[in-house]
Motif scaffolding. Structure first.
Motif, PDB file in Angstrom:
ATOM      1  N   ALA A 236       0.859  -1.194   0.000  1.00 17.72           N
ATOM      2  CA  ALA A 236       0.000   0.000   0.000  1.00 17.72           C
ATOM      3  C   ALA A 236       0.890   1.237   0.000  1.00 17.72           C
ATOM      4  O   ALA A 236       1.092   1.907   1.018  1.00 17.72           O
ATOM      5  N   THR A 237       1.451   1.551  -1.164  1.00 12.69           N
ATOM      6  CA  THR A 237       2.485   2.597  -1.242  1.00 12.69           C
ATOM      7  C   THR A 237       1.990   3.957  -0.745  1.00 12.69           C
ATOM      8  O   THR A 237       2.794   4.760  -0.272  1.00 12.69           O
ATOM      9  N   ALA A 238       0.686   4.200  -0.822  1.00 17.26           N
ATOM     10  CA  ALA A 238       0.146   5.494  -0.370  1.00 17.26           C
ATOM     11  C   ALA A 238       0.428   5.737   1.109  1.00 17.26           C
ATOM     12  O   ALA A 238       0.556   6.882   1.539  1.00 17.26           O
ATOM     13  N   THR A 265      -1.647  -6.509   7.886  1.00 23.92           N
ATOM     14  CA  THR A 265      -0.587  -6.987   7.003  1.00 23.92           C
ATOM     15  C   THR A 265      -0.974  -6.745   5.540  1.00 23.92           C
ATOM     16  O   THR A 265      -2.154  -6.521   5.228  1.00 23.92           O
ATOM     17  N   ASP A 266       0.002  -6.833   4.656  1.00 24.09           N
ATOM     18  CA  ASP A 266      -0.298  -6.674   3.233  1.00 24.09           C
ATOM     19  C   ASP A 266      -1.312  -7.724   2.780  1.00 24.09           C
ATOM     20  O   ASP A 266      -2.198  -7.436   1.965  1.00 24.09           O
ATOM     21  N   ALA A 290      -7.155  -0.739   3.741  1.00 27.76           N
ATOM     22  CA  ALA A 290      -6.656  -0.937   5.111  1.00 27.76           C
ATOM     23  C   ALA A 290      -7.757  -0.678   6.138  1.00 27.76           C
ATOM     24  O   ALA A 290      -7.796  -1.328   7.191  1.00 27.76           O
ATOM     25  N   SER A 291      -8.669   0.259   5.835  1.00 27.31           N
ATOM     26  CA  SER A 291      -9.741   0.533   6.811  1.00 27.31           C
ATOM     27  C   SER A 291     -10.633  -0.691   6.970  1.00 27.31           C
ATOM     28  O   SER A 291     -10.951  -1.100   8.093  1.00 27.31           O
TER      29      SER A 291
END
Ligand code: F0G
Length: 359
Positions: A236-238, A265-266, A290-291
Motif C-alpha cells: 500500500a504505497t500510499a 498486514t499486506d 486498510a480501513s
C-alpha cells in the motif's frame, strides 16, 4: 455546489477568498451488506467512497482549501512531498489556479495512475532517491524560505477541507456513526475527521462522536510500534510512511474518541481489497482497503461483539484505478480466443449448458 460553499460556516474562508474548485464533495456512502454478511461483522458497515472525488482521492477536499488559501495569500506556487495522491491533487488544483506546482515523490515507489496525473497536469515532478520521510523535510525547508506554499497535510487548511468528509457522513446518517475506520499514513486524515466529528457535536448537529479506528500497514506502523520506522515497506504505497507529521494530533484523536490504532498486514489489505471489489463492486486502491481490513481483523478478534445496533463507517481513501499494476498482478489475465461464439462458450465453460438451452 462546491465543498467550500456548502460548509462555508465551518471553514476559515472570507469574502475575499477565491474558491478554486473542481466540483469536489458529496461522495457516496455505500452500505457493504454482502461483505458484512460474508464476514459476519456485527455492526452495519458503510463505505465512504472518496475515490469518486475529481482526482480520485480524498486529497481533493483538503486541496480545494489549500490552493484557494494559497491564491488568497499571494503564493507564487505550491509544493508538496507525496506518495502520489497529494501530488495528483495538488497538480490538478494548481493547474486550475494557474500556479506552478513542484512535487517530490519517493523514486520508483508511487503508483502509475497517480504519477500519470501529476505529470499530465503539468507539475514539476522530482523523483527523490529516498522515501516520503526524506522528501517532506526538504519541502518544509524550501517553503519556509521561499514564497511557494506547502500543501502537505501540515498545512492547516488541508485538514480544514478534509474534515468535511465527517460532516457528510453525519449529514447522510442523521447522526454520528458509532465507529469510524480509516487508513493512516501521514496521519492527517484521521486528525481531520476527528476535528469534523467534534465540531459537529459542539455545534449541536450531532449528539455523539465515533470511536476512531486507525489502521497502518504492518510494515509501516510507527504509531502502533510507538517509534518511527526507518525503512517502511508495504504494498500500500500510499501509506508507506515511517514518521507521520501529524502523529500527535492523530494520537489525540484516537485517545479522546476512545478508539484505537492497529496494523494490518499486506495480505489482510489485499484480502479486503478483493472482497470490496467482488462483493461490493467498489474498486479502491490497496491503502484504502486498510480501513476495511482493520474492521475485519477487529471483528474476528471479537471487538464488535454485541454491537449489532452499531454503525461502522470506513473511509475508502482512493480509487482502484490509481494503482493498475497491483490490480493486474492479482487479477486473471484475459484469455485470448478465436472470434467465434463457440470459442466464447468454450472459454467461459458454458458450452454444454448453452447448447442444452438452445436445442
Ligand atoms: N489513503 C490514501 C489513498 C492516501 O493517499 C493516503 C496518504 C492515506 C490513505 C493516508 O492519509 O496521510 O492523511 O494519514 N497519502 C499521502 C500522499 C501521504 O502523499 O498522497 P494520511
Amino acid at each position: 455546489m462546491s465543498l467550500i460553499q456548502r460548509y462555508r460556516g465551518y471553514l476559515p474562508v472570507g469574502p475575499s477568498t477565491p474558491i478554486i474548485s473542481l466540483g469536489e464533495g458529496a461522495t457516496p456512502l455505500v452500505a457493504a451488506d454482502r461483505l458484512r454478511a460474508v464476514a459476519g461483522i456485527p455492526p452495519r458497515v458503510l463505505l465512504k467512497c472518496e475515490g469518486t472525488l475529481p482526482t480520485g482521492s480524498f486529497k481533493d477536499r483538503g486541496m480545494t482549501m489549500a490552493i484557494s488559501k494559497a491564491v488568497e495569500l499571494g503564493a507564487r506556487g505550491v509544493m508538496c512531498a507525496s506518495t502520489g495522491n497529494t501530488a495528483a491533487s495538488a497538480a490538478a488544483y494548481a493547474a486550475k489556479a494557474d500556479l506552478p506546482c513542484v512535487v517530490l515523490i519517493p523514486g520508483g515507489a508511487i503508483a502509475l495512475g497517480k504519477l500519470s496525473q501529476a505529470c499530465t497536469h503539468g507539475a514539476r515532478v522530482l523523483a527523490v532517491k529516498g522515501n516520503f520521510d526524506d522528501c517532506l523535510p526538504i519541502v518544509v525547508e524550501l517553503t519556509e524560505k521561499g514564497d511557494f506554499a506547502l500543501v502537505n497535510s501540515i498545512n492547516p487548511y488541508r485538514l480544514q477541507g478534509q474534515k468535511t468528509a465527517a460532516f457528510e457522513i453525519c449529514d447522510a446518517l442523521g447522526c454520528a456513526p458509532t465507529y469510524h475506520a480509516i487508513p493512516v499514513g501521514n496521519a492527517g486524515n484521521i486528525s481531520a475527521y476527528w476535528m469534523g466529528f467534534t465540531e459537529y457535536r459542539e455545534a449541536g448537529v450531532t449528539r455523539t462522536t465515533p470511536r476512531m479506528l486507525g489502521f497502518q500497514a504492518a510494515g509501516a506502523a510507527p504509531m502502533v510500534l510507538g517509534h518511527p520506522v526507518a525503512r517502511p515497506e508495504t504494498i500500500a504505497t500510499a501509506i508507506r510512511i515511517g514518521n507521520p507529521a501529524n502523529w500527535e494530533k492523530a494520537r489525540r484523536a484516537i485517545d479522546e474518541s476512545g478508539g484505537r490504532i492497529d496494523s494490518v498486514t499486506d495480505d489482510e489489505i489485499l484480502e479486503a481489497y478483493e472482497m470490496l471489489a467482488r462483493l461490493e463492486g467498489v474498486f479502491c486502491e490497496p491503502a484504502s482497503a486498510a480501513s476495511v481490513a482493520g474492521v475485519l481483523k477487529l471483528s474476528r478478534a471479537g471487538y464488535f461483539d454485541g454491537a449489532d445496533d452499531a454503525v461502522v463507517t470506513c473511509t475508502l481513501t482512493g480509487h482502484g484505478l490509481k494503482d493498475p499494476d497491483t490490480a493486474m498482478k492479482r487479477a486473471e489475465r484475459p484469455k485470448e480466443i478465436e472470434a467465434t461464439s463457440e470459442a466464447v462458450l468454450r472459454a467461459v465453460g458454458l458450452g454444454e449448458k448453452m447448447e442444452a438451452l438452445t436445442t
